[in-house]
Design a protein around this motif. Structure first.
Motif, PDB file in Angstrom:
ATOM      1  N   LEU A   1       0.867  -1.259  -0.026  1.00 14.28           N
ATOM      2  CA  LEU A   1      -0.023   0.072  -0.143  1.00 14.28           C
ATOM      3  C   LEU A   1       0.956   1.158  -0.050  1.00 14.28           C
ATOM      4  N   VAL A   2       0.536   2.472  -0.682  1.00 15.83           N
ATOM      5  CA  VAL A   2       1.251   3.443  -0.788  1.00 15.83           C
ATOM      6  C   VAL A   2       0.136   4.593  -0.488  1.00 15.83           C
ATOM      7  N   ALA A   3       0.510   5.372   0.525  1.00 18.52           N
ATOM      8  CA  ALA A   3      -0.478   6.502   1.191  1.00 18.52           C
ATOM      9  C   ALA A   3       0.234   7.930   0.307  1.00 18.52           C
ATOM     10  N   ALA A   4      -0.507   8.632  -0.171  1.00 19.63           N
ATOM     11  CA  ALA A   4      -0.173   9.905  -0.974  1.00 19.63           C
ATOM     12  C   ALA A   4      -1.060  11.129  -0.444  1.00 19.63           C
ATOM     13  N   ASP A   5      -0.313  12.166  -0.390  1.00 18.83           N
ATOM     14  CA  ASP A   5      -1.104  13.379  -0.269  1.00 18.83           C
ATOM     15  C   ASP A   5      -1.433  14.187  -1.722  1.00 18.83           C
ATOM     16  N   VAL A   6      -2.717  14.255  -1.697  1.00 14.78           N
ATOM     17  CA  VAL A   6      -2.830  14.932  -3.226  1.00 14.78           C
ATOM     18  C   VAL A   6      -3.365  16.164  -2.939  1.00 14.78           C
ATOM     19  N   PHE A   7      -2.858  17.140  -3.698  1.00 16.66           N
ATOM     20  CA  PHE A   7      -3.191  18.720  -3.775  1.00 16.66           C
ATOM     21  C   PHE A   7      -3.037  19.047  -5.176  1.00 16.66           C
ATOM     22  N   ASN A   8      -4.270  19.847  -5.414  1.00 17.71           N
ATOM     23  CA  ASN A   8      -4.428  20.691  -6.784  1.00 17.71           C
ATOM     24  C   ASN A   8      -4.518  19.644  -7.920  1.00 17.71           C
ATOM     25  N   HIS A   9      -5.057  18.496  -7.788  1.00 17.76           N
ATOM     26  CA  HIS A   9      -5.001  17.396  -8.522  1.00 17.76           C
ATOM     27  C   HIS A   9      -3.792  16.838  -9.120  1.00 17.76           C
TER      28      HIS A   9
END
Length: 105
Positions: free
Chosen positions: A1-9
């Motif tokens: 599993l990979v966690a990611a922070d998404v900002f402005n697409h």
């Protein structure tokens, strides 16, 4: 599993396994992706994890075009043997079928 922070697409940050939970803020949009390999040691894997972004091209009265990003990006695992346009297209169609088929799996 990979966690990611998404900002402005876009992917703003891909979290590593040793990142502290305190680095995630209340305002962060966190997405978790299931990938088939360990992104930290890609040399030993037979798959590559690719980011996928969604863009739309918009024309303005026939003079020029511009693009803008929309939606949430994805992380997709692709076997190294399938790193060609045709295979990548089929893999993306498979991953996006729930979007294009109205949520049916």
């Amino acid at each position: 599993l990979v966690a990611a922070d998404v900002f402005n697409h876009r992917f703003y940050k891909l979290f590593q396994t040793d990142d502290l939970l305190s680095t995630i803020l209340d305002r962060d949009d966190i997405f978790v992706f299931e990938v088939t390999n360990n992104m930290e040691d890609e040399q030993e894997n037979d798959a590559v994890v690719l980011p996928v972004y969604f863009r739309e091209k918009v024309g303005y009265r026939g003079y020029s075009t511009s693009t803008y990003m929309f939606g949430h990006p994805l992380l997709v695992s692709v076997p190294r043997a399938q790193l060609n346009w045709e295979a990548l297209y089929e893999i993306l169609l498979q991953r996006l079928r729930y979007v294009t088929a109205g949520g049916q799996r």
